[in-house]
Write an enzyme that holds these catalytic residues in place. Structure first.
Site, mmCIF file in Angstrom:
data_model
loop_
_atom_site.group_PDB
_atom_site.id
_atom_site.type_symbol
_atom_site.label_atom_id
_atom_site.label_comp_id
_atom_site.label_asym_id
_atom_site.label_seq_id
_atom_site.Cartn_x
_atom_site.Cartn_y
_atom_site.Cartn_z
ATOM 1 N N ASP A 52 -7.207 3.435 5.128
ATOM 2 C CA ASP A 52 -6.316 4.143 4.228
ATOM 3 C C ASP A 52 -7.230 4.797 3.177
ATOM 4 O O ASP A 52 -8.374 4.378 2.992
ATOM 5 C CB ASP A 52 -5.355 3.130 3.585
ATOM 6 C CG ASP A 52 -4.523 3.749 2.482
ATOM 7 O OD1 ASP A 52 -3.914 4.804 2.720
ATOM 8 O OD2 ASP A 52 -4.493 3.185 1.364
ATOM 9 N N LEU A 53 -6.738 5.820 2.510
ATOM 10 C CA LEU A 53 -7.596 6.532 1.542
ATOM 11 C C LEU A 53 -7.385 6.036 0.106
ATOM 12 O O LEU A 53 -8.282 5.427 -0.492
ATOM 13 C CB LEU A 53 -7.293 8.036 1.629
ATOM 14 C CG LEU A 53 -8.034 8.922 0.626
ATOM 15 C CD1 LEU A 53 -9.529 8.937 0.893
ATOM 16 C CD2 LEU A 53 -7.487 10.351 0.666
ATOM 17 N N ASP A 54 -6.179 6.296 -0.422
ATOM 18 C CA ASP A 54 -5.894 5.991 -1.830
ATOM 19 C C ASP A 54 -5.894 4.488 -2.078
ATOM 20 O O ASP A 54 -5.073 3.770 -1.523
ATOM 21 C CB ASP A 54 -4.518 6.561 -2.222
ATOM 22 C CG ASP A 54 -4.466 8.079 -2.124
ATOM 23 O OD1 ASP A 54 -5.404 8.734 -2.594
ATOM 24 O OD2 ASP A 54 -3.474 8.601 -1.581
ATOM 25 N N THR B 40 -7.879 6.438 -6.279
ATOM 26 C CA THR B 40 -6.862 7.424 -6.664
ATOM 27 C C THR B 40 -5.487 6.807 -6.891
ATOM 28 O O THR B 40 -4.616 7.463 -7.459
ATOM 29 C CB THR B 40 -6.741 8.505 -5.574
ATOM 30 O OG1 THR B 40 -6.900 7.853 -4.319
ATOM 31 C CG2 THR B 40 -7.785 9.584 -5.736
ATOM 32 N N LYS C 8 3.346 2.682 -3.280
ATOM 33 C CA LYS C 8 2.064 2.889 -2.606
ATOM 34 C C LYS C 8 2.245 3.056 -1.105
ATOM 35 O O LYS C 8 2.984 2.299 -0.484
ATOM 36 C CB LYS C 8 1.112 1.715 -2.880
ATOM 37 C CG LYS C 8 0.609 1.678 -4.318
ATOM 38 C CD LYS C 8 -0.386 0.540 -4.507
ATOM 39 C CE LYS C 8 -0.876 0.475 -5.939
ATOM 40 N NZ LYS C 8 -1.716 -0.710 -6.159
ATOM 41 N N SER D 176 -3.910 8.196 6.236
ATOM 42 C CA SER D 176 -3.357 8.294 4.881
ATOM 43 C C SER D 176 -2.067 9.086 4.865
ATOM 44 O O SER D 176 -1.900 10.028 5.644
ATOM 45 C CB SER D 176 -4.387 8.990 3.977
ATOM 46 O OG SER D 176 -3.795 9.371 2.752
ATOM 47 N N ALA D 177 -1.165 8.742 3.940
ATOM 48 C CA ALA D 177 0.076 9.504 3.781
ATOM 49 C C ALA D 177 -0.143 10.770 2.958
ATOM 50 O O ALA D 177 0.739 11.615 2.861
ATOM 51 C CB ALA D 177 1.112 8.635 3.080
ATOM 52 N N LYS E 171 4.458 5.257 6.636
ATOM 53 C CA LYS E 171 4.250 3.815 6.649
ATOM 54 C C LYS E 171 5.472 3.191 5.972
ATOM 55 O O LYS E 171 5.973 3.791 5.019
ATOM 56 C CB LYS E 171 2.977 3.469 5.867
ATOM 57 C CG LYS E 171 1.703 4.120 6.445
ATOM 58 C CD LYS E 171 0.537 3.948 5.466
ATOM 59 C CE LYS E 171 -0.695 4.723 5.951
ATOM 60 N NZ LYS E 171 -1.816 4.669 5.002
ATOM 61 N N GLU F 48 -6.134 -1.585 4.327
ATOM 62 C CA GLU F 48 -4.995 -1.105 3.533
ATOM 63 C C GLU F 48 -4.879 -1.806 2.180
ATOM 64 O O GLU F 48 -5.081 -3.008 2.084
ATOM 65 C CB GLU F 48 -3.692 -1.360 4.294
ATOM 66 C CG GLU F 48 -3.122 -0.158 4.997
ATOM 67 C CD GLU F 48 -2.617 0.946 4.064
ATOM 68 O OE1 GLU F 48 -2.520 0.732 2.845
ATOM 69 O OE2 GLU F 48 -2.315 2.031 4.571
ATOM 70 N N ASP F 49 -4.512 -1.045 1.159
ATOM 71 C CA ASP F 49 -4.256 -1.657 -0.151
ATOM 72 C C ASP F 49 -2.769 -1.768 -0.447
ATOM 73 O O ASP F 49 -2.389 -2.416 -1.418
ATOM 74 C CB ASP F 49 -4.912 -0.845 -1.281
ATOM 75 C CG ASP F 49 -4.199 0.479 -1.513
ATOM 76 O OD1 ASP F 49 -3.920 1.191 -0.520
ATOM 77 O OD2 ASP F 49 -3.896 0.793 -2.682
HETATM 78 C C1 BG6 Z 1 -0.515 7.613 -0.330
HETATM 79 C C2 BG6 Z 1 -0.392 6.985 -1.691
HETATM 80 O O1 BG6 Z 1 -1.807 7.438 0.149
HETATM 81 O O2 BG6 Z 1 -0.228 9.017 -0.398
HETATM 82 C C3 BG6 Z 1 0.944 7.315 -2.315
HETATM 83 O O3 BG6 Z 1 -0.537 5.576 -1.570
HETATM 84 C C4 BG6 Z 1 1.174 8.821 -2.330
HETATM 85 O O4 BG6 Z 1 0.979 6.791 -3.627
HETATM 86 C C5 BG6 Z 1 1.053 9.351 -0.910
HETATM 87 O O5 BG6 Z 1 2.430 9.142 -2.861
HETATM 88 C C6 BG6 Z 1 1.262 10.849 -0.809
HETATM 89 O O6 BG6 Z 1 0.210 11.503 -1.451
HETATM 90 P P1 BG6 Z 1 0.157 13.030 -1.830
HETATM 91 O O7 BG6 Z 1 -1.268 13.221 -2.275
HETATM 92 O O8 BG6 Z 1 0.472 13.807 -0.597
HETATM 93 O O9 BG6 Z 1 1.150 13.264 -2.921
HETATM 94 MG MG MG Z 2 -3.417 3.175 -0.345
#
Ligand code: BG6
Ligand code: MG
Length: 218
Positions: A8-10, A16, A44, A115-116, A146, A170-171
């Protein structure tokens, strides 16, 4: 045998998650809605528009805005969020991540991102991390958020591995559930209290070595 890792990224590769929270809290407060850190845990891992819906529902404002107005609110949050993102550099990559990615490369373990976020490509770019990820499945590619396993299943497929041969990092609780639903081994990054269902929970990627994977062979 572990053949691939999907990150996962964030909150896993970069910190972030804190910027998402600051930007959502600012938007929520502007709408007269409170947003605590505890409530933020639920946000998240899910998409931008789903997050907005949850926040509006919390303030009982879900029916007060048209679809266009909701899109404008989400865009406003994203502008604030991107102000942080565009100031980021290599220093914001979380401890141990680059070293571990190099170990994986040296051991021919494939690396993917799941990542989302629709900002994933930008974040990888500004932190100089793009080259590490052979496959990037992000918010521009997935249709199911997710805890649906789609993100990670697409990642495994693109890397040519079976979920039973791959580890998801994953966090978020929802991301962890996605990894488990997909049949992956999972490493929770953060607190046992939130991520206790993971195969292993560590504080950060810095605490993971190849030896950590031995627990999966038992
Ligand atoms: C996920 C985060 O990685 O991405 C969420 O955990 C975030 O908090 C989601 O809302 C969507 O991100 P973005 O950058 O497309 O607004
Ligand atoms: Mg995350």
């Amino acid at each position: 045998m572990i053949k691939a890792c999907l990150f996962d990224l964030d909150g896993v590769v970069v910190d972030t998650a804190k910027y998402h929270y600051i930007a959502w809290k600012r938007l929520a407060n502007e709408l007269g809605i409170d947003l605590t850190e505890e409530e933020n845990e639920e946000l998240k891992g899910i998409s931008r528009m789903q997050t907005l819906e949850i926040i509006l529902t919390k303030g009982n404002l879900q029916n007060n805005f048209s679809e266009e107005e909701k899109a404008a609110l989400a865009a406003k949050k994203n502008d604030w969020y991107r102000e942080f993102v565009l100031k980021m550099d290599e220093k914001e990559v979380l401890p141990g991540v680059e070293d571990f990615l190099k170990v994986l490369q040296a051991n021919n373990i494939r690396i993917g991102l799941g990542s989302a976020s629709k900002n994933a490509a930008t974040i990888l770019e500004v932190t100089n991390m793009t080259a590490y990820f052979e496959v990037v499945i992000d918010g521009t590619k997935v249709t199911k958020s997710k805890p649906d396993p789609q993100t990670f299943l697409m990642g495994a497929e693109a890397l040519g591995v079976d979920p039973s041969e791959a580890v998801v990092f994953e966090d978020s609780y929802k991301g962890l559930k996605a990894g488990l639903a997909g049949g992956f081994y999972t490493i929770g990054i953060g607190e046992e209290r939130v991520l206790g269902e993971a195969h292993i929970v560590v504080e950060g990627v810095k605490d993971v070595t190849l030896a950590t994977f031995e627990a999966f062979n038992k």
